[in-house]
Scaffold this motif. Structure first.
Motif: not given
Length: 491
Positions: A126-128, A356-357, A133-135
């Protein structure tokens, strides 16, 4: 084949016009490069059949003299842009195998102008994120490496796939989005050019929303000229987006090479941070000297509310994210994890679907919007935002044409190196970029040098609203002085 992928868009456009090669040959060369570079994890979906079909159709048009401004140019598309009949996930498990029945406005304009789609590019969920690394598809790897080291580095985020693919010559340019620096920071980490246009310049329709008052689409390319060429196709009024501005789209490419003599360039004293690496400071001074040598005038300016930008951003953006992400409930599309009640089904779906993010930001956002805290946090952050905007307006009112700052506080760091125990450590990567989004201004990141370990560093130019042309003219000066650099191939 290598020659075909190492060209800029401007060079490829001339080659296609002169019939030196076909769009199909150009597309095949890039598809082969993508196949050989899967170690970078830049693409989350390759669309070779679609790419070849588009290339053949464009070749037929070029033969008749009907090609558009991007005729035959192969591009990569960030997985945040809805692409009709092609899976779009925002790199989140919660969207599952969602296939949109519609096309985003920005991508539809690229296809209208003759571009070819090679596939969908990886991004932070979500581009966050500031490191890709959050993909849910795993981290993207930067094609650059520290001299004498094999450590995998991040390409920056959230548009890490776009930046990595452009730097590694897997596509001639890419779409990206910028909410707090997600175009400019990865561009700086990979020695590519990234443009965050003025808010409202490019349509947000069909782009998966993160923070609606901050998100803006823009290009990542290999040169300032290429970014200008892409931007002209991406920009424009869209009645489907209520925040889209109805202004004529200038010929951005015409600004490349224009004299910058007499322009006033602001150097904000608040951007000189404690503990900023000497290399970044040195590069900033060098960049200012290049602009001065080209005839620009340097003036020290003050943006006093800069220090509040990051905390205010991390209230506004999560608040809007919690509102936007409420639609992912497992009922209408995407992932669905059953429960004994509808409430439990929502909980189960979101617990499994969001990383998580994303969960962290949704929870922060829900908290700051809650009845007891709305005035203390969200309302106050919006007031701070107004003050940040006014700082810039005051500088522009004094005749400042653009503002020069570093793009990032450091060069690219290792995968897994930051943010593990302390998420704020990762958030600090956006320190130079978030003010631009908070004020709705245009910004460009241009490669300007390297650090002691041979990694690229970028400079950022911030412009007046809807004055991207000045940024392209100034960006070209920096690019010409710094020269272009590409990573040594290891993949």
């Amino acid at each position: 084949m290598t020659d075909l992928i190492s060209m800029t868009i401007a060079e490829a456009r001339n080659g296609l016009a002169n019939k030196s090669f076909t769009s199909l040959e150009l597309t095949d060369a890039h598809l082969a490069a993508i196949e050989a570079a899967r170690a970078l994890n830049a693409f989350v979906l390759e669309t070779p059949d679609k790419a070849r079909a588009m290339a053949r159709a464009i070749d037929a048009k070029i033969a008749k003299g009907e090609g558009g401004p991007l005729a035959g140019i192969p591009l990569g598309i960030k997985d945040l842009f809805a692409t009709k009949d092609v899976r779009t996930t925002a790199c989140s498990k919660i969207l599952g195998n969602f296939v949109p029945p519609y096309e985003s406005t920005v991508t539809s304009q690229l296809w209208r102008d003759g571009a070819v789609m090679l596939g969908k590019l990886n991004n932070d969920e979500f581009a966050m994120g500031s490191s890709n690394e959050t993909s849910c598809f795993g981290p993207v790897v930067n094609p650059w490496r520290r001299e004498g080291s094999n450590t995998a580095l991040v390409p920056g985020g959230s548009s890490g796939g776009s930046a990595s693919a452009v730097a590694a010559l897997l596509c001639m340019g890419a779409t990206a989005t910028d909410t707090g620096g997600s175009i400019r920071q990865p561009a700086a980490f990979t020695a590519t050019v990234g443009v965050k246009p003025t808010y409202g310049r490019c349509s947000r329709w069909g782009i998966v929303a993160f923070a609606s008052s901050l998100d803006q689409a823009g290009p990542i390319a290999r040169s300032t000229r290429d970014a200008a060429i892409l931007m002209r196709s991406m920009a424009g009024h869209d009645p489907k987006d209520t925040t889209s501005v109805d202004r004529a789209v200038p010929d951005y490419e015409a600004a490349i090479g224009k004299s910058v003599k007499g322009m006033k360039i602001g150097i904000p004293k608040e951007y000189r941070l404690d503990g900023m690496p000497a290399e970044v400071e040195k590069l900033w001074t060098e960049g200012a000297a290049w602009l001065k040598a080209a005839g620009a005038e340097l003036v020290e300016i003050s943006l006093p509310h800069t220090k509040y930008a990051l905390p205010a951003y991390y209230i506004v953006a999560p608040a809007e994210a919690s509102s936007n992400l409420a639609r992912y409930d497992g009922v209408r599309y995407g992932l669905r994890v059953p429960g004994r009640s509808i409430g439990e089904m929502y909980e189960n779906t979101r617990a499994e679907g969001f990383g998580d993010e994303v969960r962290r930001r949704v929870m922060i956002g829900t908290y700051v919007l809650s009845a007891g805290y709305y005035d203390a946090y969200y309302l106050r952050a919006q007031k701070v935002r107004t003050l940040i905007k006014k700082d810039f307006e005051d500088c522009f009112a004094k005749g400042v044409n653009a503002i020069l700052t570093p793009a990032t506080p450091s060069a690219a760091f290792g995968v897994g190196e930051k943010g593990g125990a302390d998420p704020v450590e990762m958030y600090l990567n956006d320190i130079f970029t978030v003010t631009v989004n908070m004020a709705g201004l245009p910004g460009i990141a241009v490669p300007a040098g390297k650090d002691a370990q041979g990694l690229p560093l970028g400079l950022q130019l911030i412009g007046r609203p809807f004055d991207e042309e000045t940024l392209f003219s100034l960006g070209e000066v920096v690019e010409q002085a710094a020269g272009r650099f590409t990573p040594a191939r290891w993949w």
